[in-house]
Scaffold this active site. Structure first.
Site, PDB file in Angstrom:
ATOM      1  N   SER A 141       1.971  -3.470   9.910  1.00  0.00           N
ATOM      2  CA  SER A 141       2.614  -3.039   8.702  1.00  0.00           C
ATOM      3  C   SER A 141       1.502  -1.460   9.260  1.00  0.00           C
ATOM      4  O   SER A 141       0.224  -1.211   9.924  1.00  0.00           O
ATOM      5  CB  SER A 141       2.100  -3.258   7.703  1.00  0.00           C
TER       6      SER A 141
ATOM      7  N   HIS B 243       6.805  -3.650 -11.868  1.00  0.00           N
ATOM      8  CA  HIS B 243       7.515  -3.593 -12.486  1.00  0.00           C
ATOM      9  C   HIS B 243       8.112  -5.658 -13.072  1.00  0.00           C
ATOM     10  O   HIS B 243       7.755  -6.201 -12.246  1.00  0.00           O
ATOM     11  CB  HIS B 243       8.644  -3.214 -11.474  1.00  0.00           C
TER      12      HIS B 243
ATOM     13  N   TYR C 191       0.651  -1.551   0.152  1.00  0.00           N
ATOM     14  CA  TYR C 191      -0.237  -0.026   0.245  1.00  0.00           C
ATOM     15  C   TYR C 191       0.738   1.290  -0.545  1.00  0.00           C
ATOM     16  O   TYR C 191       0.449   2.227   0.999  1.00  0.00           O
ATOM     17  CB  TYR C 191      -0.868  -0.213   0.759  1.00  0.00           C
TER      18      TYR C 191
END
EC number: 1.1.1.86
Length: 330
Positions: A51, A108, A25
């Site tokens: 997190s 990616h 996120y």
């Protein structure tokens, strides 16, 4: 020529009844998750229990699970954490739940291109990579527009992977602007080359060398800073908006003459040959092996070089001058 897909070439119906997990996120993760949700996609976010982003994602109305829980639920898993974290997240949280018929997606291509992650044959593997930072992807989406994206399919187990990739791209707004077809290899190699030889490595080394040349010749560091670093943005913005020719049209004749006659003396054939060596190291895996080993070893050389860069005189001069610039956010 590259194939470009637009809204009419993609259908969100492809994602109907399918659950999407966005793992991460950060810059891209938040934009993907929020845009998908606003497009009517069934999305959840996968974040570790500790997190700090869990609260933010929950506040923004998203369902937050651990990466393993999200991967177990989802039919499509988009991994949007930093490249160096992918192997562990994949092994610990995704691979155990990556059953046949699911899809694994990336923003990616690094870990697929260099074989650091090897998904099973029965899984679709695709990429959707926006050509802009996450905050721009989100803001432009909310304005009813989109940021161009690259799309690629590495494994088409279902026979429908491209349609899924395009539907995902549409869900984040990419096909509003255009989704350019590429491959994991092309995206990875060109992205790394651009970062190393031009955008980051090349530009920062050029700026530092120019600054050093002026200071060593007796010019004041403050003026050297303005000429070699500060004004770079003015030129890059012109190139960004209209290309090199438009930039040259917008500057003075003196500056343009100096550009076309002196620029080639800076970027000489020897410099271009070194660029080719850098590209060769990217293509043959030398850079990837070096970086993975450096990261696995705790990044000692990386840390040393970054710290040395922070001590360059241009950093001290910039820290003194930037408070004079009221238009720069403090």
């Amino acid at each position: 020529m590259v194939e470009i897909y637009y809204d009419d070439d993609a259908s969100l119906d492809v994602l109907a009844g399918r659950k999407v997990a966005v793992i991460g996120y950060g810059s891209q993760g938040h934009a993907h998750a929020l845009n998908l949700r606003d497009s009517g996609v069934d999305v959840r976010v996968g974040l570790p229990a500790d997190s700090r982003s869990r609260a933010k994602a929950a506040e923004e109305g998203l369902r937050v699970l651990t990466p393993a829980e999200a991967s177990a639920e989802a039919d499509i898993i988009m991994l949007l954490t930093p490249d160096t974290t992918h192997r562990k997240i994949y092994a610990d949280s995704i691979a155990p739940h990556l059953s046949e018929g699911k899809a694994l997606a990336f923003g990616h291509g690094f870990n697929i291109r260099y074989g650091l992650i090897e998904p099973p044959a029965g899984v679709d593997v695709f990429m959707v990579a926006p050509k802009g930072p996450g905050h721009l992807v989100r803001r432009v989406f909310e304005e009813g527009k989109g940021v161009p994206v690259l799309v690629a399919v590495e494994n088409d187990a279902s026979g429908n992977a491209l349609a899924v990739a395009l539907a995902y791209a549409k869900g984040i707004g990419g096909t509003r602007a255009g989704a350019l077809r590429t491959t994991f290899t092309e995206e990875t190699e060109t992205d790394l080359f651009g970062e190393q030889a031009v955008l980051c490595g090349g530009a920062s080394a050029l700026v530092q060398a120019g600054f050093e040349t002026l200071v060593e010749a007796g010019y004041t560091p403050e003026v050297a800073y303005f000429e070699c670093l500060h004004e770079l943005k003015l030129i890059v913005d012109l190139m960004y908006e209209g290309g090199i020719s438009q930039m040259r049209y917008s500057i003075s004749d003196t500056a343009e003459y100096g550009d076309v006659t002196r620029g080639p003396r800076v970027v000489t054939p020897a410099v271009k040959a070194e660029m080719r060596k850098i590209l060769d190291e990217i293509r043959d895996g030398t850079f990837a092996r070096e970086w993975v080993a450096e990261d696995d070893n705790g990044r000692p050389n990386f840390t040393k070089l970054v710290e040395e860069g922070k001590q360059h005189p241009i950093e001290q001069v910039g820290a003194k001058l930037r408070p004079l610039m009221s238009w720069i956010a403090k």
